[in-house]
Write an enzyme that holds these catalytic residues in place. Sequence first.
Site, PDB file in Angstrom:
ATOM      1  N   GLU A 415       0.805  -1.224   0.000  1.00 58.00           N
ATOM      2  CA  GLU A 415       0.000   0.000   0.000  1.00 58.00           C
ATOM      3  C   GLU A 415       0.840   1.277   0.000  1.00 58.00           C
ATOM      4  O   GLU A 415       0.558   2.205   0.771  1.00 58.00           O
ATOM      5  CB  GLU A 415      -0.982   0.004   1.171  1.00 58.00           C
ATOM      6  CG  GLU A 415      -1.962  -1.155   1.123  1.00 58.00           C
ATOM      7  CD  GLU A 415      -3.157  -0.966   2.046  1.00 58.00           C
ATOM      8  OE1 GLU A 415      -3.099  -0.118   2.952  1.00 58.00           O
ATOM      9  OE2 GLU A 415      -4.159  -1.684   1.847  1.00 58.00           O
ATOM     10  N   ASN A 468      -5.535  -4.578  -2.305  1.00 58.84           N
ATOM     11  CA  ASN A 468      -6.095  -4.636  -0.951  1.00 58.84           C
ATOM     12  C   ASN A 468      -7.396  -3.838  -0.987  1.00 58.84           C
ATOM     13  O   ASN A 468      -7.357  -2.619  -1.191  1.00 58.84           O
ATOM     14  CB  ASN A 468      -5.139  -4.001   0.059  1.00 58.84           C
ATOM     15  CG  ASN A 468      -3.827  -4.762   0.200  1.00 58.84           C
ATOM     16  OD1 ASN A 468      -3.660  -5.835  -0.386  1.00 58.84           O
ATOM     17  ND2 ASN A 468      -2.898  -4.227   0.978  1.00 58.84           N
ATOM     18  N   TYR A 470     -11.349  -2.928   0.633  1.00 57.18           N
ATOM     19  CA  TYR A 470     -12.214  -2.987   1.820  1.00 57.18           C
ATOM     20  C   TYR A 470     -13.618  -2.477   1.528  1.00 57.18           C
ATOM     21  O   TYR A 470     -14.180  -1.721   2.312  1.00 57.18           O
ATOM     22  CB  TYR A 470     -11.543  -2.241   2.974  1.00 57.18           C
ATOM     23  CG  TYR A 470     -10.381  -3.052   3.521  1.00 57.18           C
ATOM     24  CD1 TYR A 470     -10.614  -4.106   4.397  1.00 57.18           C
ATOM     25  CD2 TYR A 470      -9.070  -2.809   3.102  1.00 57.18           C
ATOM     26  CE1 TYR A 470      -9.568  -4.889   4.875  1.00 57.18           C
ATOM     27  CE2 TYR A 470      -8.023  -3.597   3.569  1.00 57.18           C
ATOM     28  CZ  TYR A 470      -8.280  -4.634   4.460  1.00 57.18           C
ATOM     29  OH  TYR A 470      -7.251  -5.411   4.912  1.00 57.18           O
ATOM     30  N   LYS A 570      -9.540  -8.276  12.325  1.00 57.64           N
ATOM     31  CA  LYS A 570      -9.998  -8.816  11.038  1.00 57.64           C
ATOM     32  C   LYS A 570      -9.642 -10.297  10.875  1.00 57.64           C
ATOM     33  O   LYS A 570      -9.874 -10.887   9.823  1.00 57.64           O
ATOM     34  CB  LYS A 570      -9.436  -7.996   9.878  1.00 57.64           C
ATOM     35  CG  LYS A 570     -10.004  -6.573   9.854  1.00 57.64           C
ATOM     36  CD  LYS A 570      -9.718  -5.838   8.574  1.00 57.64           C
ATOM     37  CE  LYS A 570     -10.165  -4.396   8.674  1.00 57.64           C
ATOM     38  NZ  LYS A 570      -9.362  -3.577   9.618  1.00 57.64           N
TER      39      LYS A 570
HETATM   40  C1  BDP Z   1      -4.488  -2.298   5.069  1.00 60.95           C
HETATM   41  C2  BDP Z   1      -3.101  -2.717   5.492  1.00 60.95           C
HETATM   42  C3  BDP Z   1      -3.071  -3.668   6.680  1.00 60.95           C
HETATM   43  C4  BDP Z   1      -4.098  -3.227   7.688  1.00 60.95           C
HETATM   44  C5  BDP Z   1      -5.451  -3.320   7.050  1.00 60.95           C
HETATM   45  C6  BDP Z   1      -6.562  -2.938   8.013  1.00 60.95           C
HETATM   46  O1  BDP Z   1      -2.385  -3.265   4.421  1.00 60.95           O
HETATM   47  O2  BDP Z   1      -1.782  -3.678   7.232  1.00 60.95           O
HETATM   48  O3  BDP Z   1      -4.018  -3.967   8.874  1.00 60.95           O
HETATM   49  O4  BDP Z   1      -5.527  -2.433   5.969  1.00 60.95           O
HETATM   50  O5  BDP Z   1      -6.918  -1.757   8.064  1.00 60.95           O
HETATM   51  O6  BDP Z   1      -4.499  -0.929   4.910  1.00 60.95           O
HETATM   52  O7  BDP Z   1      -7.043  -3.806   8.720  1.00 60.95           O
END
Ligand code: BDP
Length: 594
Positions: A415, A468, A470, A570
Amino acid sequence: MLAPRDTPTRQRKSLNGLWRFVTDPEESGRDQEWWKGLPPGAREMPVPSSYNDVFPDPAVHDHVGDAWYETTVRVPASWVGERIVLRFGSATHRAVVWLNGAQVAKHEGGYTPFEADVTKVVELGAENRVSVVVNNVLTWQSLPPGYVEDTPDGPRQRYFHDFFNYAGLHRPVWLYTTPRSHVEDVTVVTELAGKTGTIRYKVEVAGPGALAVQVALKGTDGTEVARGADSSGELEVEDVHPWRPGEGYLYELTVELRDSAGVVVDSYSLPVGIRSVEVSGARFLVNGEPFYFKGFGKHEDSALRGKGHDDVFMVADFALMEWLGANSFRTSHYPYAEEVLDYADRHGVVVIDEAPAVGLNMGLGGGIFGGQGFTTFSDQTVNDATREAHRQALRELIARDKNHPSVVVWSIANEPESDTPESRAYFEPLAAEARQLDASRPVGFANVMLAPPDKDLITDLFDVIMLNRYYGWYIATGDLAAAERELEAELNAWATKYDKPIIITEYGADTVAGLHSVLAAPWTEDYQVELLAMSHRVFDRVDAVVGEQVWAFADFATPPAVMRVDGNKKGVFTRERRPKVAAHALRRRWRRLE
Ligand code: BDP
């Protein structure tokens, strides 16, 4: 860099156990030459382990700066005439080492091994004192980066990544011998064509005398299948038994150095898995067959040990991944202990191997909210010196892990900022460096949500797209219908822009074990299950998606933050490795039980 092994010409002695330990908040140890002996009040500290969580003491847990370790080791008198090497699996984030008061090693970077030839300093048949100062400070020029804030209460370490800044001697420490003339390094690259396997090998020799190099390859039943008589060459294996995901078949390559009378001077054996890795259009091929990554982003993290390597957790984690039907993981966000890669090799587990480059993005907060108030790339922040440290970290990562068949991708960062001309200037030479160090594996980086295909400026430099994402957590929180729409739209945009495979390297939701709701609400186990199911429906509809690695394998420790409940939740498993409901759902998908 070769791992220390017992061979007919080499011996090892473990220095694991209880060392003496003291933090150095006044930074007086270097002036007072604590390598001659620690001051009174030193405690006992297990090695390997992080030092932070062993004592109920905030002064150790939150320590910033130098911490000292010391032990003694009796070196066998029978080691006379041998070359003697002191080797640390890692020291986080930097260290200086003394043996019997003489400085023998200095190393920067917390996740790769380093060693020192101590032949001239060691006292045979006697007790020898090993002293180490480790320093856990993160700066704009360290990997990962950070900075120290001076406060009225003392220094506070600030950093930009979402895991606790554990430190100490995290991995095994060895004293080992080699003959004076010895095998210094071995590199193997394997190929597979039908039933024929090829190993291209190169042996580096160090020490006096002209020695002949011989290599022999044996199968697991001890039968020799190929032989070479040069320091580099190609071995052909007919009717090869390949290394493949799910079956870690390993040949043994024995390298021997012989003197002019034919006497074996040094012998070193390397496990070798014969497999091929290739990216072809939007497919990821292992042994010529499309491979789909199922697994996790992980951490080296467990209660009390912090990031200390622990065989129990290692074996249990692999067993749980197998139980789920996972076939792969990413060493997010730093190189893991060598023992972990050896295990993956033996068990056919596929690894995306990541450099300790995390937090190179000031647009992100501790997780994903809010900027940090800095510019990522500038003279005062991430700069040319950081890039040199990054280059060195890549060199050490690849030097250590180049021979592991389990490793199929180099991930050069997690990231990072990747949507500015400055980020392109920073990463272009690093991507080239990784390729130059190892032309045999694809190179990638884990892309952040802030840099979708219309903003990203660096993906053309890489072979695979690692995302990555979300949706349903940091965006469209609690709205899985919107999340499904937006995730699919973004993945299709990537697939339209590039003819490259897409691996989803993170997706998931914070989940408090035991929390449930009828209408799946964020933070409940029910929501984690539904978010994963939503993501899987989308992945199954986008052909270019060749893998799914859930964030994260297990809950893990973070610095205190308003979005973190006793750490990052998570995990599909709790930090103690109890399954959340999502584990059972993943098992049904990955083992095709549904
Ligand atoms: C991403 C990262 C990771 C975080 C995850 C999170 O790569 O290290 O722990 O999100 O927010 O940004 O859980």
